[in-house]
Design a protein around this motif. Structure first.
Motif, PDB file in Angstrom:
ATOM      1  N   ALA A 289      41.314  34.337  34.253  1.00 15.99           N
ATOM      2  CA  ALA A 289      40.073  35.112  34.221  1.00 15.99           C
ATOM      3  C   ALA A 289      39.105  34.640  35.302  1.00 15.99           C
ATOM      4  CB  ALA A 289      39.433  35.003  32.843  1.00 15.99           C
ATOM      5  N   ILE A 290      39.024  33.336  35.508  1.00 16.04           N
ATOM      6  CA  ILE A 290      38.160  32.790  36.557  1.00 16.04           C
ATOM      7  C   ILE A 290      38.640  33.245  37.938  1.00 16.04           C
ATOM      8  CG2 ILE A 290      37.426  30.656  37.696  1.00 16.04           C
ATOM      9  CD1 ILE A 290      35.942  31.186  35.128  1.00 16.04           C
ATOM     10  N   GLU A 291      39.952  33.263  38.139  1.00 17.11           N
ATOM     11  CA  GLU A 291      40.500  33.724  39.417  1.00 17.11           C
ATOM     12  C   GLU A 291      40.130  35.185  39.677  1.00 17.11           C
ATOM     13  OE1 GLU A 291      44.681  33.103  39.523  1.00 17.11           O
ATOM     14  OE2 GLU A 291      44.548  30.930  39.258  1.00 17.11           O
ATOM     15  N   VAL A 292      40.237  36.023  38.652  1.00 18.42           N
ATOM     16  CA  VAL A 292      39.886  37.435  38.806  1.00 18.42           C
ATOM     17  C   VAL A 292      38.396  37.572  39.091  1.00 18.42           C
ATOM     18  CG1 VAL A 292      39.784  39.680  37.648  1.00 18.42           C
ATOM     19  CG2 VAL A 292      41.794  38.214  37.354  1.00 18.42           C
ATOM     20  N   GLU A 293      37.578  36.801  38.394  1.00 19.75           N
ATOM     21  CA  GLU A 293      36.127  36.854  38.592  1.00 19.75           C
ATOM     22  C   GLU A 293      35.756  36.436  40.011  1.00 19.75           C
ATOM     23  OE1 GLU A 293      32.018  35.546  38.763  1.00 19.75           O
ATOM     24  OE2 GLU A 293      33.785  34.253  38.936  1.00 19.75           O
ATOM     25  N   GLU A 294      36.353  35.383  40.518  1.00 17.22           N
ATOM     26  CA  GLU A 294      36.066  34.904  41.868  1.00 17.22           C
ATOM     27  C   GLU A 294      36.494  35.923  42.913  1.00 17.22           C
ATOM     28  OE1 GLU A 294      34.512  32.259  43.077  1.00 17.22           O
ATOM     29  OE2 GLU A 294      33.949  31.620  41.062  1.00 17.22           O
ATOM     30  N   MET A 295      37.679  36.533  42.712  1.00 14.80           N
ATOM     31  CA  MET A 295      38.153  37.527  43.663  1.00 14.80           C
ATOM     32  C   MET A 295      37.197  38.704  43.743  1.00 14.80           C
ATOM     33  SD  MET A 295      39.672  40.681  44.060  1.00 14.80           S
ATOM     34  CE  MET A 295      40.134  40.979  42.364  1.00 14.80           C
ATOM     35  N   ARG A 296      36.732  39.178  42.595  1.00 12.63           N
ATOM     36  CA  ARG A 296      35.817  40.317  42.593  1.00 12.63           C
ATOM     37  C   ARG A 296      34.485  39.968  43.245  1.00 12.63           C
ATOM     38  NH1 ARG A 296      36.976  43.306  36.762  1.00 12.63           N
ATOM     39  NH2 ARG A 296      38.473  44.814  37.630  1.00 12.63           N
ATOM     40  N   LYS A 297      34.050  38.751  43.029  1.00 11.69           N
ATOM     41  CA  LYS A 297      32.760  38.341  43.601  1.00 11.69           C
ATOM     42  C   LYS A 297      32.825  38.295  45.117  1.00 11.69           C
ATOM     43  CE  LYS A 297      31.446  34.157  42.748  1.00 11.69           C
ATOM     44  NZ  LYS A 297      30.957  32.985  41.988  1.00 11.69           N
ATOM     45  N   VAL A 298      33.849  37.666  45.658  1.00 11.41           N
ATOM     46  CA  VAL A 298      33.937  37.539  47.119  1.00 11.41           C
ATOM     47  C   VAL A 298      34.366  38.836  47.781  1.00 11.41           C
ATOM     48  CG1 VAL A 298      34.460  35.083  46.944  1.00 11.41           C
ATOM     49  CG2 VAL A 298      36.346  36.724  47.083  1.00 11.41           C
TER      50      VAL A 298
END
Length: 369
Positions: A289-298
């Motif tokens: 979930a953190i990986e998906v969140e980071e990808m969407r943010k950047v």
């Protein structure tokens, strides 16, 4: 129905032959005074049922039954013995029946009737009719098998033993491990009796539900074969391996996988042995979930993260980082009021659960709003 009789006492063999002959419906294709000779002839005479004495020299009836099933698991086993003490072990070996000596003719008639009923069910039809089942381990153990009524567990111990075997699926599990896990404070003999009884209860429950799940015994081990049936947690973990590389275009596929998490592993059953597996699966979900969140943010897709923050808070309601991510999301989207409200919720949670304040990093961020 083709039968073999195995007993080291010749008079007992003749008596059983006589009584079965009077009842009818059983063709005796072999009589043996030791199990080794019987095992050597199985491939040639192909019996449907073996009537076995238990107390025999060299190879006991119990050991012979295990070896018969390794050669042909379709052979029905009927134990004929003078000793009641073996009853639980006999049923643990999936024997069809257990007849005490001296043999009562009415009791033997009932055994033959059971054999005839079993033989009247075509194997192919029985297999086709067996419903495909899903063993659910998210939140609590359950078996979904296409019927309105829930799957019934005979005892709490039967449910836990089955859950552990699902956890160890496709692996042999030693009996002494199960004894230590489920009956650590019982004396050795009593614990073994409880284990055999519990295994028998599981098998009868699976059989009553018409399921093709098999709990088999091989000497010192047990083995759970799910066959074509499924386990939701196992499927979910395998689906993670088949996900495409995480990119803005594939993020929705990854979100579908995150949404498929239906609750912590066996959390409602509260088995102590399940804690490590529970934490491993939680970490797998959270880290992704953190990986998906980071990808969407950047990648410039922060607004799509709101659903993800909701899921994270559902499954990790006592984690400061989850609240902090949501706070930063609201602030980045110009909603300082929502960010402050989330901070207040964090303060309340930390005070109620841990009696502490947010970390200094979070407090300094809040003051900078």
């Amino acid at each position: 129905m083709r039968a073999i009789l195995v007993d080291d006492e010749s008079l007992a063999l003749m008596d059983l032959q006589r009584q079965l002959g009077k009842i009818g419906g059983i063709e005796i294709v072999g009589m043996f005074q030791n199990a080794e000779d019987a095992l050597g002839k199985i491939g040639d005479i192909k019996p449907d049922v073996a009537f076995l004495d238990i107390e025999m020299p060299e190879i006991s009836g119990l050991e012979a039954a295990e070896r018969f099933h390794k050669l042909d698991d379709g052979i029905e086993i009927v134990f004929v013995t003078a000793y009641e003490d073996y009853a639980i072990k006999a049923f643990e070996l999936a024997a069809l029946d257990y007849v005490l000596k001296p043999i009562n003719s009415d009791r033997l008639i009932r055994t033959v009737e059971r054999l005839k009923r079993r033989a009247s069910i075509p194997t192919g039809e029985a297999e086709e009719e067996a419903p495909a089942a899903t063993v659910s381990c998210f939140q609590r153990l359950n078996i979904e098998y296409g019927k309105g009524e829930p799957f019934s567990w005979r005892t709490v111990r039967a449910q836990e033993l089955f859950a552990y075997m699902v956890y160890k699926r496709n692996q042999p599990v030693r009996k002494d491990i199960l004894l230590e896990l489920l009956w650590p404070n019982s004396d050795y003999k009593k614990a073994y009796t409880q284990l055999y009884t519990t295994v028998y209860q599981i098998r009868k429950s699976l059989e009553s539900a018409g399921l093709s799940i098999r709990l088999t015994n091989s000497g010192s081990d047990y083995y759970l074969d799910l066959g074509d049936n499924r386990c939701d947690v196992h499927d979910w973990e395998n689906d993670r391996l088949s996900l495409p590389e995480l990119t803005p275009d594939t993020a929705e596929e990854h979100m579908r996988w995150l949404r498929a998490y239906k609750g912590d592993y066996l959390s409602e059953n509260n088995y102590s042995w399940a804690e490590n597996e529970r934490q491993r699966l939680r970490d797998m979900w959270y880290n992704h979930a953190i990986e998906v969140e980071e990808m969407r943010k950047v990648s410039g897709y922060p607004k799509e993260s709101l659903e993800l923050y909701g899921l994270m808070e559902t499954w990790f309601p006592y984690t400061e980082e989850v609240y902090f991510l949501a706070m930063k999301y609201y602030a980045a989207n110009g909603d300082a009021g929502a960010a402050k409200l989330k901070y207040d919720q964090l303060c309340s949670m930390l005070e109620e659960e841990y009696g502490i304040q947010p970390s200094i990093t979070v407090r300094q961020w809040r003051d900078s709003l």
